[in-house]
Design a protein around this motif. Structure first.
Motif, short mmCIF file in Angstrom:
data_model
loop_
_atom_site.label_atom_id
_atom_site.label_comp_id
_atom_site.label_asym_id
_atom_site.label_seq_id
_atom_site.Cartn_x
_atom_site.Cartn_y
_atom_site.Cartn_z
N SER A 43 25.08 48.02 7.54
CA SER A 43 24.80 48.45 8.92
C SER A 43 23.79 47.53 9.59
CB SER A 43 24.32 49.90 8.95
OG SER A 43 23.12 50.06 8.20
N ASN A 44 22.82 47.04 8.84
CA ASN A 44 21.87 46.09 9.42
C ASN A 44 22.53 44.76 9.75
OD1 ASN A 44 19.01 47.14 9.63
ND2 ASN A 44 19.61 47.87 7.61
N LEU A 45 23.43 44.32 8.88
CA LEU A 45 24.19 43.09 9.16
C LEU A 45 25.02 43.25 10.43
CD1 LEU A 45 25.55 41.88 5.71
CD2 LEU A 45 24.18 40.56 7.32
N LEU A 46 25.67 44.39 10.57
CA LEU A 46 26.49 44.64 11.75
C LEU A 46 25.65 44.62 13.03
CD1 LEU A 46 28.89 47.44 10.54
CD2 LEU A 46 29.50 45.13 11.23
N GLU A 47 24.50 45.21 12.98
CA GLU A 47 23.63 45.23 14.16
C GLU A 47 23.25 43.81 14.57
OE1 GLU A 47 20.30 47.95 14.45
OE2 GLU A 47 21.30 49.25 13.00
N ARG A 48 22.87 43.01 13.60
CA ARG A 48 22.41 41.65 13.92
C ARG A 48 23.56 40.72 14.29
NH1 ARG A 48 16.95 41.06 12.21
NH2 ARG A 48 16.33 42.89 11.02
N LEU A 49 24.65 40.76 13.53
CA LEU A 49 25.77 39.87 13.80
C LEU A 49 26.54 40.30 15.04
CD1 LEU A 49 27.09 39.28 10.18
CD2 LEU A 49 25.79 37.69 11.61
N GLY A 50 26.47 41.58 15.38
CA GLY A 50 27.15 42.07 16.58
C GLY A 50 26.58 41.47 17.86
N LEU A 51 25.34 41.02 17.80
CA LEU A 51 24.70 40.41 18.96
C LEU A 51 25.10 38.94 19.11
CD1 LEU A 51 21.12 41.90 18.53
CD2 LEU A 51 22.92 42.67 20.09
N ALA A 52 25.56 38.34 18.02
CA ALA A 52 25.95 36.93 18.05
C ALA A 52 27.44 36.82 18.41
CB ALA A 52 25.68 36.30 16.69
N ASP A 53 27.93 35.61 18.42
CA ASP A 53 29.32 35.35 18.82
C ASP A 53 30.23 35.34 17.59
OD1 ASP A 53 31.41 34.82 20.54
OD2 ASP A 53 31.13 32.66 20.41
N TYR A 54 30.43 36.51 16.98
CA TYR A 54 31.29 36.65 15.81
C TYR A 54 32.27 37.79 16.03
CZ TYR A 54 27.71 33.97 13.32
OH TYR A 54 26.83 33.00 12.94
N LYS A 55 33.45 37.65 15.44
CA LYS A 55 34.39 38.77 15.39
C LYS A 55 34.20 39.41 14.03
CE LYS A 55 39.06 40.16 16.16
NZ LYS A 55 40.38 39.77 16.59
N LEU A 56 33.79 40.66 14.00
CA LEU A 56 33.43 41.33 12.76
C LEU A 56 34.51 42.29 12.30
CD1 LEU A 56 29.75 42.15 13.71
CD2 LEU A 56 30.55 40.24 12.34
N PHE A 57 34.85 42.20 11.02
CA PHE A 57 35.74 43.14 10.37
C PHE A 57 34.91 43.89 9.35
CE2 PHE A 57 38.43 39.76 11.87
CZ PHE A 57 39.52 40.43 12.40
N VAL A 58 35.00 45.21 9.35
CA VAL A 58 34.22 46.02 8.44
C VAL A 58 35.16 46.77 7.52
CG1 VAL A 58 32.50 47.83 8.23
CG2 VAL A 58 32.47 46.32 10.21
N LEU A 59 35.04 46.51 6.23
CA LEU A 59 35.81 47.24 5.24
C LEU A 59 34.99 48.43 4.80
CD1 LEU A 59 38.36 47.28 3.47
CD2 LEU A 59 37.09 45.99 1.78
N ASN A 60 35.52 49.61 5.05
CA ASN A 60 34.77 50.83 4.80
C ASN A 60 35.72 51.90 4.28
OD1 ASN A 60 32.02 51.32 5.05
ND2 ASN A 60 32.29 52.66 6.80
N ARG A 61 35.24 52.74 3.38
CA ARG A 61 36.07 53.83 2.89
C ARG A 61 36.20 54.94 3.93
NH1 ARG A 61 33.28 55.10 -2.51
NH2 ARG A 61 31.70 53.75 -1.65
N LYS A 62 35.21 55.03 4.82
CA LYS A 62 35.25 56.00 5.91
C LYS A 62 35.22 55.23 7.22
CE LYS A 62 31.70 58.06 3.60
NZ LYS A 62 30.39 58.62 3.65
N LYS A 63 35.82 55.80 8.25
CA LYS A 63 35.83 55.12 9.54
C LYS A 63 34.53 55.25 10.29
CE LYS A 63 39.49 53.63 12.25
NZ LYS A 63 40.82 53.56 12.51
N LYS A 64 33.66 56.15 9.85
CA LYS A 64 32.42 56.44 10.58
C LYS A 64 31.35 55.39 10.27
CE LYS A 64 29.20 60.14 11.49
NZ LYS A 64 28.75 61.45 11.11
N LEU A 65 30.82 54.78 11.32
CA LEU A 65 29.70 53.86 11.22
C LEU A 65 28.52 54.46 11.96
CD1 LEU A 65 31.39 50.41 11.91
CD2 LEU A 65 30.77 51.38 9.70
N SER A 66 27.39 53.83 11.85
CA SER A 66 26.20 54.29 12.55
C SER A 66 26.45 54.31 14.05
CB SER A 66 25.04 53.34 12.25
OG SER A 66 23.96 53.60 13.10
N PRO A 67 26.00 55.35 14.74
CA PRO A 67 26.19 55.41 16.19
C PRO A 67 25.46 54.29 16.93
CG PRO A 67 24.90 57.29 15.43
CD PRO A 67 25.33 56.53 14.22
#
Length: 64
Positions: free
Chosen positions: A15-39
């Protein structure tokens, strides 16, 4: 734009990686057993893949 796969996006590190990389110019794919991520994680560049590591063919099809 680079593609990045994060395994376990709902955990502490993922979740911390997603927060930081989401601000940069990357297309992010998240492999998760549940669809729910941090709000706090809200980005149009994040695609959640609800699957396990054993579903490698599904993951390849979505990412490639």
């Amino acid at each position: 734009m680079k593609n990045i796969l994060i395994i376990g996006g709902s955990g502490f590190i993922g979740s911390n990686l997603l927060e930081r990389l989401g601000l940069a110019d990357y297309k992010l794919f998240v492999l998760n057993r549940k669809k729910k991520l941090s709000p706090l994680i809200n980005s149009s560049s994040i695609k959640v893949i609800e699957a396990g590591l054993d579903e490698i063919n599904l993951i390849k099809k979505i990412i490639l």
